[in-house]
Scaffold this motif. Structure first.
Motif, PDB file in Angstrom:
ATOM      1  N   GLU A 167      18.068  38.575  41.025  1.00  0.00           N
ATOM      2  CA  GLU A 167      18.430  37.866  41.703  1.00  0.00           C
ATOM      3  C   GLU A 167      18.091  37.858  42.998  1.00  0.00           C
ATOM      4  O   GLU A 167      18.136  36.773  44.155  1.00  0.00           O
ATOM      5  CB  GLU A 167      19.972  37.589  41.742  1.00  0.00           C
ATOM      6  CG  GLU A 167      20.584  37.179  40.495  1.00  0.00           C
ATOM      7  CD  GLU A 167      20.229  35.896  39.889  1.00  0.00           C
ATOM      8  OE1 GLU A 167      19.917  35.027  40.993  1.00  0.00           O
ATOM      9  OE2 GLU A 167      20.377  35.529  38.831  1.00  0.00           O
ATOM     10  N   GLY A 168      17.195  38.944  43.610  1.00  0.00           N
ATOM     11  CA  GLY A 168      16.631  39.192  44.906  1.00  0.00           C
ATOM     12  C   GLY A 168      17.777  39.421  45.810  1.00  0.00           C
ATOM     13  O   GLY A 168      17.475  39.202  47.170  1.00  0.00           O
ATOM     14  N   LEU A 169      18.795  40.123  45.286  1.00  0.00           N
ATOM     15  CA  LEU A 169      20.046  40.559  46.368  1.00  0.00           C
ATOM     16  C   LEU A 169      19.774  41.940  46.701  1.00  0.00           C
ATOM     17  O   LEU A 169      19.421  42.692  46.144  1.00  0.00           O
ATOM     18  CB  LEU A 169      21.288  40.110  45.756  1.00  0.00           C
ATOM     19  CG  LEU A 169      21.548  38.873  45.447  1.00  0.00           C
ATOM     20  CD1 LEU A 169      22.987  38.727  44.343  1.00  0.00           C
ATOM     21  CD2 LEU A 169      21.813  37.985  46.744  1.00  0.00           C
ATOM     22  N   PRO A 170      20.326  42.462  47.847  1.00  0.00           N
ATOM     23  CA  PRO A 170      20.260  43.710  48.325  1.00  0.00           C
ATOM     24  C   PRO A 170      21.383  44.547  47.350  1.00  0.00           C
ATOM     25  O   PRO A 170      22.228  44.035  47.151  1.00  0.00           O
ATOM     26  CB  PRO A 170      20.550  43.708  49.660  1.00  0.00           C
ATOM     27  CG  PRO A 170      21.338  42.263  49.996  1.00  0.00           C
ATOM     28  CD  PRO A 170      20.877  41.328  49.075  1.00  0.00           C
ATOM     29  N   GLY A 171      20.717  45.745  47.136  1.00  0.00           N
ATOM     30  CA  GLY A 171      21.894  46.445  46.248  1.00  0.00           C
ATOM     31  C   GLY A 171      21.708  48.052  46.482  1.00  0.00           C
ATOM     32  O   GLY A 171      20.828  48.552  47.488  1.00  0.00           O
ATOM     33  N   ASN A 172      22.750  48.726  46.052  1.00  0.00           N
ATOM     34  CA  ASN A 172      23.017  50.223  46.514  1.00  0.00           C
ATOM     35  C   ASN A 172      23.557  50.776  45.113  1.00  0.00           C
ATOM     36  O   ASN A 172      24.724  50.619  45.042  1.00  0.00           O
ATOM     37  CB  ASN A 172      23.755  50.388  47.797  1.00  0.00           C
ATOM     38  CG  ASN A 172      23.533  51.845  48.163  1.00  0.00           C
ATOM     39  OD1 ASN A 172      23.810  52.679  47.447  1.00  0.00           O
ATOM     40  ND2 ASN A 172      23.404  52.107  49.441  1.00  0.00           N
ATOM     41  N   GLU A 173      22.789  51.651  44.401  1.00  0.00           N
ATOM     42  CA  GLU A 173      23.280  52.049  43.178  1.00  0.00           C
ATOM     43  C   GLU A 173      24.582  53.032  43.302  1.00  0.00           C
ATOM     44  O   GLU A 173      25.421  53.231  42.684  1.00  0.00           O
ATOM     45  CB  GLU A 173      22.189  52.729  42.299  1.00  0.00           C
ATOM     46  CG  GLU A 173      21.143  51.813  42.061  1.00  0.00           C
ATOM     47  CD  GLU A 173      19.994  52.456  41.354  1.00  0.00           C
ATOM     48  OE1 GLU A 173      20.091  53.603  41.410  1.00  0.00           O
ATOM     49  OE2 GLU A 173      19.348  51.782  40.540  1.00  0.00           O
ATOM     50  N   ILE A 174      24.163  53.780  44.372  1.00  0.00           N
ATOM     51  CA  ILE A 174      25.265  55.017  44.890  1.00  0.00           C
ATOM     52  C   ILE A 174      26.606  54.238  45.250  1.00  0.00           C
ATOM     53  O   ILE A 174      27.736  54.679  44.912  1.00  0.00           O
ATOM     54  CB  ILE A 174      24.874  55.933  46.019  1.00  0.00           C
ATOM     55  CG1 ILE A 174      23.476  56.443  45.548  1.00  0.00           C
ATOM     56  CG2 ILE A 174      25.692  56.811  46.446  1.00  0.00           C
ATOM     57  CD1 ILE A 174      23.416  57.356  44.312  1.00  0.00           C
ATOM     58  N   VAL A 175      26.672  53.391  46.248  1.00  0.00           N
ATOM     59  CA  VAL A 175      27.767  52.701  46.465  1.00  0.00           C
ATOM     60  C   VAL A 175      28.512  52.107  45.190  1.00  0.00           C
ATOM     61  O   VAL A 175      29.858  52.193  45.299  1.00  0.00           O
ATOM     62  CB  VAL A 175      27.479  51.627  47.567  1.00  0.00           C
ATOM     63  CG1 VAL A 175      28.822  50.465  47.751  1.00  0.00           C
ATOM     64  CG2 VAL A 175      26.844  52.249  48.948  1.00  0.00           C
ATOM     65  N   LEU A 176      27.729  51.374  44.330  1.00  0.00           N
ATOM     66  CA  LEU A 176      28.416  50.930  43.193  1.00  0.00           C
ATOM     67  C   LEU A 176      29.020  51.866  42.324  1.00  0.00           C
ATOM     68  O   LEU A 176      30.251  51.688  42.134  1.00  0.00           O
ATOM     69  CB  LEU A 176      27.293  50.113  42.447  1.00  0.00           C
ATOM     70  CG  LEU A 176      27.624  49.603  40.998  1.00  0.00           C
ATOM     71  CD1 LEU A 176      28.856  48.526  41.319  1.00  0.00           C
ATOM     72  CD2 LEU A 176      26.448  49.158  40.389  1.00  0.00           C
ATOM     73  N   PHE A 177      28.634  52.975  42.276  1.00  0.00           N
ATOM     74  CA  PHE A 177      28.798  54.188  41.354  1.00  0.00           C
ATOM     75  C   PHE A 177      30.290  54.709  42.042  1.00  0.00           C
ATOM     76  O   PHE A 177      31.074  54.994  41.481  1.00  0.00           O
ATOM     77  CB  PHE A 177      27.737  55.249  41.140  1.00  0.00           C
ATOM     78  CG  PHE A 177      28.358  56.541  40.601  1.00  0.00           C
ATOM     79  CD1 PHE A 177      29.093  56.235  39.352  1.00  0.00           C
ATOM     80  CD2 PHE A 177      27.958  57.822  40.896  1.00  0.00           C
ATOM     81  CE1 PHE A 177      29.553  57.500  38.857  1.00  0.00           C
ATOM     82  CE2 PHE A 177      28.297  59.034  40.339  1.00  0.00           C
ATOM     83  CZ  PHE A 177      29.224  58.782  39.203  1.00  0.00           C
ATOM     84  N   LEU A 178      29.961  55.088  43.217  1.00  0.00           N
ATOM     85  CA  LEU A 178      31.188  55.769  43.878  1.00  0.00           C
ATOM     86  C   LEU A 178      32.239  54.739  44.190  1.00  0.00           C
ATOM     87  O   LEU A 178      33.642  55.228  44.116  1.00  0.00           O
ATOM     88  CB  LEU A 178      30.544  56.097  45.171  1.00  0.00           C
ATOM     89  CG  LEU A 178      29.810  57.325  45.539  1.00  0.00           C
ATOM     90  CD1 LEU A 178      29.310  57.700  46.762  1.00  0.00           C
ATOM     91  CD2 LEU A 178      30.143  58.605  44.632  1.00  0.00           C
ATOM     92  N   ALA A 179      32.043  53.424  44.396  1.00  0.00           N
ATOM     93  CA  ALA A 179      33.231  52.531  44.391  1.00  0.00           C
ATOM     94  C   ALA A 179      34.070  52.532  43.096  1.00  0.00           C
ATOM     95  O   ALA A 179      35.392  52.620  43.022  1.00  0.00           O
ATOM     96  CB  ALA A 179      32.807  51.131  44.751  1.00  0.00           C
ATOM     97  N   SER A 180      33.438  52.487  41.891  1.00  0.00           N
ATOM     98  CA  SER A 180      34.104  52.485  40.738  1.00  0.00           C
ATOM     99  C   SER A 180      34.734  53.965  40.545  1.00  0.00           C
ATOM    100  O   SER A 180      35.895  54.038  39.986  1.00  0.00           O
ATOM    101  CB  SER A 180      33.007  52.185  39.609  1.00  0.00           C
ATOM    102  OG  SER A 180      33.795  52.107  38.349  1.00  0.00           O
TER     103      SER A 180
END
Length: 463
Positions: A167-180
């Motif tokens: 979708e062309g959105l900014p992402g951060n794999e580490i933030v996603l993982f740590l949040a969960s």
């Protein structure tokens, strides 16, 4: 009144009737799917059947059948015995052991339901044996699975990060993982304290002893974790603990002359079952094979060699649970087909205030995910949020992490795959009561998780 609104009201009616009349909600949901699908959505019968969760049906039947065999031939008793020795007899650590195991499995690539399907029956068997709250043990398993569920190499993490990139959105794999990871760990700590986990540290370890009174056997007490007989049997035999403080040690005899040591020893059926369980793990994690089909295959092979155990186990498949889950998910599929889910998402996306829209999207993700696929709903809602995310008024990284957490912490709901597996694996419980406990807990997660993660991840706008 629109067809979408009618379908939502019918779902509410299904919940009310099932709760007040003690009717299997799955049967009501099948009837609702038929009625709404044909009369409101003008769907053909074949279209309604397409929504039947065939793969989940096989998972529920296959896993419960296999672990019923494991329970019947004593394999689960052996596993519990080994787990107790592993933690040095500290029962309070066992919920955390199960949390960690499922977390590691999902973090290294197992689909969350696959990890729960493998661990939950063992965990719930342990809970029944040592009088641990089944709700505590069940939610620890599910939250453990979600804690590791969004690692960069996990299935969920890969899918969500792929959608974000597409979708062309900014992402951060580490933030996603740590949040969960952090959210599920914090929830697990709260649950452990509230549901009596601290009391387990003071609970003595020991299996209740069998004492003979006349010709029968009754349950006796234990002392300091070592079971002792409440009376003699004419032969002077007593039930003693082993040198780890484990009840049921060497020298205790049952009515058939078998010692307690033999009851936890590795017999041929138990060795074969353990090999089958190992094969199930390899099939699910290494070869990405369907857990349900693999479990049924292992169960059938064991049944061919030991048919008597199979006859006992087949009656322990939790058919009411299977009916309940499959019925609800079939109705949710009807809602998806007729556009009710998209209608609700579009309504939220049209809200003028971006922060409020973000909160509503998290709520929709939590509510729908409690009944349907977590990844599926994220795949539907992330694209819906693209227009206002691209405006830059709401942090894309923060909202995606908040949505991911909101849509997965509710998976302990008995209508989700993970919750259904916990319910199916529960032993020696009042299933109706346990079902309601899971439903209440899931409802608390649906109500509380979205605003909390929204406040932590979206409102600050720092990601």
């Amino acid at each position: 009144m629109s067809a979408e609104l009618i379908s939502i009201l019918v779902l509410v009616v299904v919940f009310v009737i099932a709760t007040t009349r003690s009717i299997n909600m799955g049967a009501l949901a099948f009837a609702a799917a038929f009625g709404v699908g044909t009369l409101v959505a003008d769907m053909k019968t074949d279209d309604i059947f397409k929504g039947f969760p065939g793969s989940l049906f096989v998972v529920l039947v296959g896993v419960t059948f296999l672990f019923a065999i494991a329970r019947a031939n004593g394999t689960t008793d052996w596993l519990v015995h080994m787990a107790i020795r592993l933690v040095g007899g500290r029962i309070a650590l066992m919920p955390w052991v199960m949390f960690a195991i499922t977390g590691v499995l999902t973090a290294i690539g197992a689909v969350s339901p696959a990890a729960v399907a493998i661990v939950a029956p063992i965990a719930m068997g342990f809970a029944a044996k040592y009088r641990i709250s089944p709700l505590l043990m069940g939610v620890m398993v599910v939250h453990g699975a979600q804690a590791g569920g969004f690692s960069p190499i996990s299935i969920y993490g890969t899918i969500v990060n792929g959608i974000v990139a597409k979708e062309g959105l900014p992402g951060n794999e580490i933030v996603l993982f740590l949040a969960s990871l952090v959210v599920n760990l914090l929830i697990a700590v709260v649950v452990f304290v509230v549901l009596g986990g601290m009391k387990l540290a003071r609970q003595p370890l020991g299996a209740p002893a069998l004492a003979r009174t006349g010709g029968g056997e009754t349950l006796g007490g234990n002392d300091g974790g070592r079971a002792s007989s409440g009376g003699g049997n004419g032969g002077g035999e007593t039930l003693g603990g082993d040198d780890n403080g484990l009840g049921g040690g060497v020298g205790a005899h049952d009515g058939g002359g078998a010692t307690a040591h033999e009851r936890v020893a590795l017999t041929a059926p138990r060795i074969a079952t353990l090999l089958g369980l190992a094969a199930l793990v390899v099939a699910a994690l290494v070869f990405d094979l369907d857990v349900g089909l693999a479990a049924i295959t292992v169960a059938v092979l064991l049944s061919v060699v030991w048919p008597e155990t199979s006859k006992e186990a087949i009656t322990q498949i939790t058919w009411p649970t299977v009916l309940l889950i499959c019925g609800i998910l079939t109705y949710v599929a009807v809602l998806q087909t007729m556009g009710t889910i998209k209608w609700a998402g579009d309504s939220v996306a049209s809200v003028g205030a971006p922060l409020l829209a973000a909160l509503l999207i998290c709520y929709i993700g939590a509510i729908v995910s409690a009944f349907a696929s977590s990844v599926g709903i994220m795949g539907a809602l992330i694209p819906l949020a693209v227009p206002f995310l691209l405006q830059g008024e709401v942090s894309a990284i923060g909202l995606i992490a908040a949505l991911a957490v909101s849509a997965t912490v509710v998976d302990v709901s008995p209508f989700s795959t993970n919750g259904a597996l916990v319910l199916a694996g529960a032993q020696d419980v009042d299933r109706d009561k346990f079902f309601k406990q899971l439903m209440v807990y899931g409802g608390i997660m649906v109500a509380a998780a979205p605003p909390l993660v929204w406040l932590a991840l979206v409102v600050p706008g720092i990601w």
